[in-house]
Motif scaffolding. Sequence first.
Motif, PDB file in Angstrom:
ATOM      1  N   SER A 205       0.804  -1.226   0.000  1.00  0.00           N
ATOM      2  CA  SER A 205       0.000   0.000   0.000  1.00  0.00           C
ATOM      3  C   SER A 205       0.840   1.281   0.000  1.00  0.00           C
ATOM      4  CB  SER A 205      -0.918   0.010   1.227  1.00  0.00           C
ATOM      5  OG  SER A 205      -0.150   0.047   2.411  1.00  0.00           O
TER       6      SER A 205
ATOM      7  N   ASP B  64       2.869   3.164  -1.928  1.00  0.00           N
ATOM      8  CA  ASP B  64       3.520   3.520  -3.197  1.00  0.00           C
ATOM      9  C   ASP B  64       3.864   4.997  -3.212  1.00  0.00           C
ATOM     10  OD1 ASP B  64       0.844   4.587  -4.926  1.00  0.00           O
ATOM     11  OD2 ASP B  64       0.486   3.018  -3.418  1.00  0.00           O
TER      12      ASP B  64
ATOM     13  N   ALA C  54       6.470   0.232  -1.898  1.00  0.00           N
ATOM     14  CA  ALA C  54       5.659  -0.531  -2.853  1.00  0.00           C
ATOM     15  C   ALA C  54       5.973  -0.225  -4.317  1.00  0.00           C
ATOM     16  CB  ALA C  54       4.173  -0.300  -2.584  1.00  0.00           C
ATOM     17  N   ALA C  55       6.318   1.032  -4.615  1.00  0.00           N
ATOM     18  CA  ALA C  55       6.452   1.401  -6.034  1.00  0.00           C
ATOM     19  C   ALA C  55       7.500   0.539  -6.744  1.00  0.00           C
ATOM     20  CB  ALA C  55       6.796   2.886  -6.162  1.00  0.00           C
TER      21      ALA C  55
ATOM     22  N   TYR D  24       9.231   1.163 -12.596  1.00  0.00           N
ATOM     23  CA  TYR D  24       8.478   0.198 -11.794  1.00  0.00           C
ATOM     24  C   TYR D  24       7.854  -0.863 -12.680  1.00  0.00           C
ATOM     25  CZ  TYR D  24       8.935   4.468  -9.096  1.00  0.00           C
ATOM     26  OH  TYR D  24       9.443   5.589  -8.507  1.00  0.00           O
TER      27      TYR D  24
ATOM     28  N   GLY E  80       5.145  -4.216 -12.922  1.00  0.00           N
ATOM     29  CA  GLY E  80       4.075  -5.041 -12.393  1.00  0.00           C
ATOM     30  C   GLY E  80       4.312  -6.474 -12.835  1.00  0.00           C
TER      31      GLY E  80
ATOM     32  N   SER F  42      -0.710  -5.885  -8.852  1.00  0.00           N
ATOM     33  CA  SER F  42      -0.400  -4.878  -7.823  1.00  0.00           C
ATOM     34  C   SER F  42       0.216  -3.646  -8.456  1.00  0.00           C
ATOM     35  CB  SER F  42       0.579  -5.449  -6.796  1.00  0.00           C
ATOM     36  OG  SER F  42       0.071  -6.638  -6.253  1.00  0.00           O
ATOM     37  N   ASN F  43      -0.340  -2.518  -8.123  1.00  0.00           N
ATOM     38  CA  ASN F  43       0.211  -1.218  -8.495  1.00  0.00           C
ATOM     39  C   ASN F  43       0.449  -0.976  -9.990  1.00  0.00           C
ATOM     40  OD1 ASN F  43       0.198  -0.228  -5.838  1.00  0.00           O
ATOM     41  ND2 ASN F  43       2.056  -1.395  -5.401  1.00  0.00           N
TER      42      ASN F  43
ATOM     43  N   ILE G 229       0.665   2.606 -11.331  1.00  0.00           N
ATOM     44  CA  ILE G 229       1.840   3.482 -11.256  1.00  0.00           C
ATOM     45  C   ILE G 229       3.060   2.847 -11.926  1.00  0.00           C
ATOM     46  CG2 ILE G 229       1.113   4.703  -9.144  1.00  0.00           C
ATOM     47  CD1 ILE G 229       3.350   2.838  -7.766  1.00  0.00           C
ATOM     48  N   CYS G 230       2.883   1.653 -12.489  1.00  0.00           N
ATOM     49  CA  CYS G 230       4.028   0.957 -13.080  1.00  0.00           C
ATOM     50  C   CYS G 230       4.281   1.416 -14.514  1.00  0.00           C
ATOM     51  CB  CYS G 230       3.795  -0.554 -13.079  1.00  0.00           C
ATOM     52  SG  CYS G 230       3.988  -1.275 -11.444  1.00  0.00           S
TER      53      CYS G 230
ATOM     54  N   HIS H  31      -4.947  -0.700  -4.896  1.00  0.00           N
ATOM     55  CA  HIS H  31      -3.600  -1.269  -5.039  1.00  0.00           C
ATOM     56  C   HIS H  31      -3.575  -2.268  -6.193  1.00  0.00           C
ATOM     57  CE1 HIS H  31      -3.201   0.533  -1.167  1.00  0.00           C
ATOM     58  NE2 HIS H  31      -4.027  -0.319  -0.596  1.00  0.00           N
TER      59      HIS H  31
ATOM     60  N   ASN I  12      -5.239  -3.912  -9.818  1.00  0.00           N
ATOM     61  CA  ASN I  12      -5.813  -3.375 -11.048  1.00  0.00           C
ATOM     62  C   ASN I  12      -6.252  -4.469 -11.995  1.00  0.00           C
ATOM     63  OD1 ASN I  12      -4.850  -0.284 -11.112  1.00  0.00           O
ATOM     64  ND2 ASN I  12      -3.274  -1.567 -10.202  1.00  0.00           N
TER      65      ASN I  12
END
Lengths: 354, 384
Positions: free
Chosen positions: B42, B44, B91-92, B126, B128, B164-165, B168-169, B215, B217
């Motif tokens: 969580s 990021d 996390a990122a 980053y 995923g 996950s994330n 933002i990846c 978090h 997607n």
Amino acid sequence: MSEMKDMILDVVERMLKENVDKDLVDIIEQGKWASNLWGLLEENGMTMVATSEANGGAGGDLEDLLNIVRLTGKYAAPIPFSETTFANYLLEQTNLHVANGLATYMLSNTQAFVLEDGKLSGEAIHVPWARHTKHFVTLANSVDGIHLVEIDLGQAEITHYANLAGEPRDTVKFQNAIVSQVSATLSFDEIGTMTTLETAFQLASMTGAIDKINDLTVQYTKEREQFGRPIHRFQLVQQHIVNLAGETAIALAAFNNITDALLNNHQNNEVAYARIRFEEAIQAVATISHQVHAAIGTTHEHALNQYTRRLWAWRDEGANTSYWTDVVATQLLENSGDRLWDYLTDTKNTVIKL
Amino acid sequence: MFQLPTVQFTKEQEQFRLEVRAFLQEEIAKGTFIPKCDSWLSGDDPSFSRLIGQKGWIGITWPKKYGGQERSTIDRYILTEEFLASGAPVAAHWFADRQTGPLLLRYGTEEQRELFLPQIIKGDCYFGIGLSEPNSGSDLASVSTRAEKVEGGWLVNGQKIWTSNAHICNYMVTLVRTSPFDGKSKHAGLSQLIVDLHADGITIVPIKFLTGESHYNEVFFDNVFVPDNMVVGEIGNGWTQGLAELAYERSGPERILSTFPLIDELIQELKRQNNSEGLKQASKVVSRLWALRNLSIGVAQLLESGDSENVAIPAALVKALGTKFEQSIPEITRLLVQTYPTLDATRKIDRFMAESILHAPGFTIRGGTSEVLYGVVAKGVVTQ
């Protein structure tokens, strides 16, 4: 770790494998013990591992010794190996001579015995193997403090009792009996260290028993067939297998970590954590193994009970879980400035030598 | 039963641990981040990732020629423990550091390593991990996202979920089917592609989690072109390559410490109350943590010594046991001290409780459900 470790352990495991079977373990419940097996280990120097050369030792270190104790636990060997070697370890660490022959000890109660003019009076209960051993090592109160003493059990009044597994746990009474050796007075820290080592020896035996129970249980799931297939094929049985494997892996890793820590003087509560965690491991291992073995496992005939009954007995001997949770809780309160993570990862060298 | 090696940290490693800890304490004091439970999912925060990238603390085990430090797996273990124990927002860059780097070092081309590793190390890039699909959860080999060979590359169509994330990846290592499903060898015909998440045809839809945050997607692929040089390893070898990552994914301290900030607060609270009975109960939690940590560090040491063959079963066991432990923490805490869990609580223990309760169900699901892990371990134990 001693370079001899693997060799020593191979030799000991072979001796135990070849000589200890279900019937031999059972003789303890008939008031007998495996003196031949003891003789074999003695002949090969295994009863003197970790004793210094000056005291006639055979080389090897504490890690080697604890691993031999683990193996005696794994085979439920009906000999006072852990008792004799730990009694000798205490004697040596307090600069006394090691005992010649079978020995036992009792540390739990510092108030049990009074020492006056070299004479010991008092009574201890649940002393392991007293009826079969010659030397007794215990704590005693004198006017100037607490000492470790060694005394000949020939002078004792011994009443026979047994623990849940039928192992001798006798009441030992002395009245103005002459002690053979007396240590200098001991500090509370030194006595605390003795308790830590005592628990380490107990954890070694427990680890061996847990390991054996795991082996027996996995083997049983492969041999026992129901509904036309071995029971390990059933997912609910697999769940038992994994939970048991988890407890066993945790016990083995905990044991290896405490021997490592003791040997490297990095002692930082490892023994306390291990003993507290073993409480849960023992409960889980005993429950799961009996459930998997089902009816046959509840019989005296089957070997499983030789290990589960020992675990149920051993967990209430010596410094128990409540003692160790108290130690940890007190330390947490005393180190009020530290965060838990600082406390847990602190590996400052603590000399555990007495 | 398997035996895991023990580890005594060296003086340099102890020193490194304290260095990382001091840095994190200072950043907390400066207000750079607010400690959270489960911060590796969580938390990021690209600026924090860049900050620790500058310290050289991403990809620290990787070769120097890509910007790494060539330090040991145990050093990385220590670093990771410190991040998690302090609830730092890692996390990122997490998946790139934990999985993508080692994957590319093992199976990637030189071009891919030179392109991605230095950016990951800086905290700028980053990744995923695109595995699960709506109809492929535990049965991962049944994935149906497909890549079709076209001139110069592959055309991807389908859908991933629970990534996950991804929002933002920059990239996603995506498991796709490159030849049709064959019931007889269902692990064949799978491949790993590096998909640029900003490419045409990609749609990312965040999934609202129990906390209200996003978090995870859904990632949709509509004729997404992936050039040939973005294939990882060999076409058709995706399953084997993916398995190699699992030991890293399953056995780390993040499978034990996701709720550590709550344990720490619990102990602090009991100390404040001078509650020795409560501390006796809590010492059982500390002992469980110690016992699990032995196993997890033992697996890290196996990885360090290159013993990858004997790692799969202990790694699966560590995840199964560790996640059950971290999941239990809020339940134990609330019986030892008075709490009132809310996500916006000002009292730290209340906020950690809320984060732990709401994140806990995911612990035993993500990265391989406990049921799948139990199957792996049981099989391994019986055939040993």
